[in-house]
Design an enzyme around this catalytic site. Structure first.
Site, PDB file in Angstrom:
ATOM      1  N   ALA A 103      31.831  50.224  45.325  1.00  0.00           N
ATOM      2  CA  ALA A 103      31.898  48.777  45.446  1.00  0.00           C
ATOM      3  C   ALA A 103      32.189  48.230  44.058  1.00  0.00           C
ATOM      4  O   ALA A 103      32.170  48.975  43.081  1.00  0.00           O
ATOM      5  CB  ALA A 103      30.574  48.233  45.965  1.00  0.00           C
ATOM      6  N   LYS A 104      32.433  46.920  44.003  1.00  0.00           N
ATOM      7  CA  LYS A 104      32.809  46.372  42.705  1.00  0.00           C
ATOM      8  C   LYS A 104      31.681  46.511  41.676  1.00  0.00           C
ATOM      9  O   LYS A 104      31.913  46.452  40.492  1.00  0.00           O
ATOM     10  CB  LYS A 104      33.282  44.933  42.870  1.00  0.00           C
ATOM     11  CG  LYS A 104      34.672  44.950  43.540  1.00  0.00           C
ATOM     12  CD  LYS A 104      35.392  43.651  43.599  1.00  0.00           C
ATOM     13  CE  LYS A 104      36.819  43.894  44.109  1.00  0.00           C
ATOM     14  NZ  LYS A 104      37.328  42.892  45.010  1.00  0.00           N
ATOM     15  N   ARG A 105      30.463  46.755  42.157  1.00  0.00           N
ATOM     16  CA  ARG A 105      29.361  46.917  41.192  1.00  0.00           C
ATOM     17  C   ARG A 105      29.416  48.286  40.482  1.00  0.00           C
ATOM     18  O   ARG A 105      28.712  48.508  39.513  1.00  0.00           O
ATOM     19  CB  ARG A 105      28.010  46.707  41.883  1.00  0.00           C
ATOM     20  CG  ARG A 105      27.719  47.720  42.946  1.00  0.00           C
ATOM     21  CD  ARG A 105      26.362  47.542  43.595  1.00  0.00           C
ATOM     22  NE  ARG A 105      26.124  48.611  44.525  1.00  0.00           N
ATOM     23  CZ  ARG A 105      26.637  48.688  45.733  1.00  0.00           C
ATOM     24  NH1 ARG A 105      27.394  47.704  46.191  1.00  0.00           N
ATOM     25  NH2 ARG A 105      26.404  49.721  46.515  1.00  0.00           N
ATOM     26  N   SER A 155      41.422  41.419  46.504  1.00  0.00           N
ATOM     27  CA  SER A 155      40.602  40.194  46.442  1.00  0.00           C
ATOM     28  C   SER A 155      40.071  40.100  45.011  1.00  0.00           C
ATOM     29  O   SER A 155      39.366  41.018  44.576  1.00  0.00           O
ATOM     30  CB  SER A 155      39.408  40.281  47.390  1.00  0.00           C
ATOM     31  OG  SER A 155      39.854  40.426  48.706  1.00  0.00           O
TER      32      SER A 155
END
Ligand code: GLU
Length: 284
Positions: free
Chosen positions: A258-260, A17
């Site tokens: 996570a993307k963070r 994604s």
């Protein structure tokens, strides 16, 4: 004597994604998907799951493709290499999702829901599924047939009606037998959003079916989604693939990547001069 059925050729997929840069956790799951496809002499497809409007950005899609190639991924259908499908970007595959929506609607499997997220959160003691999704209290479930049902798909969220108490079972190739109870582990879930887009559950089921994926490899945070998706496969009269859910990668505090976690993004590792073999050192 009946000849034994020949299993269809293995088709696996990578489904990033593009809502941010890919991190090590995505890459390790994708690596498993690639290895499983290779071991079976199968085909690996890359599909860009870019439906989530403003969160998905073309620059993240481009970065995902480049970072995966840098790390040693090779897919044989998808962006940058083509294949039999007109597009491997979900945003350009709406025709399939709309067809599924029409079938579900005609079969009475779904109903329009006027509740906002806030309404659901505020419903007395709204319980939550393990994946954090509030279990829908069923407010709009019995308003059918009603005027709501005649609304165009753009004005409401449409939910799949789960049979309370129905048991969804499947055997995961890594996690073993799984058992979920509809109505307790998850509730009526969205299949179409009021902004006229399919939900993740519907889009992924249609794509995996149309692309003839034989095994879905993904993170174990999606086990509960798999249970929901199996209900969609059945309602749409489609054969589900096999499933292999990978362990999630965690940071030193035990938190899911996570993307963070920018320091662990493939982009950052690459910019800091990491070598692809070093990044994949323990994955083979
Ligand atoms: N696009 C999804 C994600 O990045 C993957 C979903 C799936 O594998 O079904 O989480």
């Amino acid at each position: 004597m009946a000849t034994p059925a020949i299993p269809p050729p293995y088709r696996g997929r990578l489904a990033p994604s593009p809502t941010g840069h890919l991190h090590l956790g995505h890459a390790r799951t994708f690596w498993t998907a690639q290895q499983r496809a290779r071991r079976q002499n199968g085909t690996l497809i890359l599909r860009m799951e870019d439906l989530d409007g403003p969160r998905c950005k073309p620059e993240f899609a481009r970065a995902a493709l480049d970072d995966l190639k840098w790390l040693g991924f090779e897919w044989s259908e998808g962006p940058d290499c083509g294949g039999p499908f007109a597009s491997y970007n979900q945003s350009e595959r709406m025709i399939h999702y709309r067809a599924a929506f029409d079938l579900l609607k005609a079969g009475g499997f779904i109903y329009p829901c006027a509740c906002s997220r806030k309404d659901i959160q505020q419903a007395i003691a709204a319980p939550h599924a393990e994946d954090g999704e509030p279990i829908y209290p069923g407010t709009c479930r019995n308003k059918v047939p009603s005027t709501l049902n005649r609304q165009p798909s753009t004005q409401a969220n449409w939910r799949f009606r789960v049979m309370d108490g129905e048991v969804v079972e499947f055997v995961d190739a890594r996690c073993g037998p799984q058992r979920f109870v509809a109505g307790r582990d998850f509730g009526d879930f969205p299949v179409w959003r009021h902004d006229d887009l399919p939900s993740y559950q519907l889009a992924v089921v249609m794509d995996d079916a149309v692309m003839k994926i034989t095994e879905v490899v993904r993170g174990e945070d999606l086990l509960l989604s798999t249970a929901r998706q199996l209900l969609l496969y059945r309602a749409l009269n489609l054969t589900p693939p096999a499933f292999y859910h990978c362990p999630l990668m965690r940071d030193e505090k035990g938190e899911r990547l996570a993307k963070r976690h920018d320091a662990l993004s493939l982009r950052t590792l690459r910019e800091h001069g990491a070598a692809p073999e070093e990044v994949r050192r323990e994955w083979d």
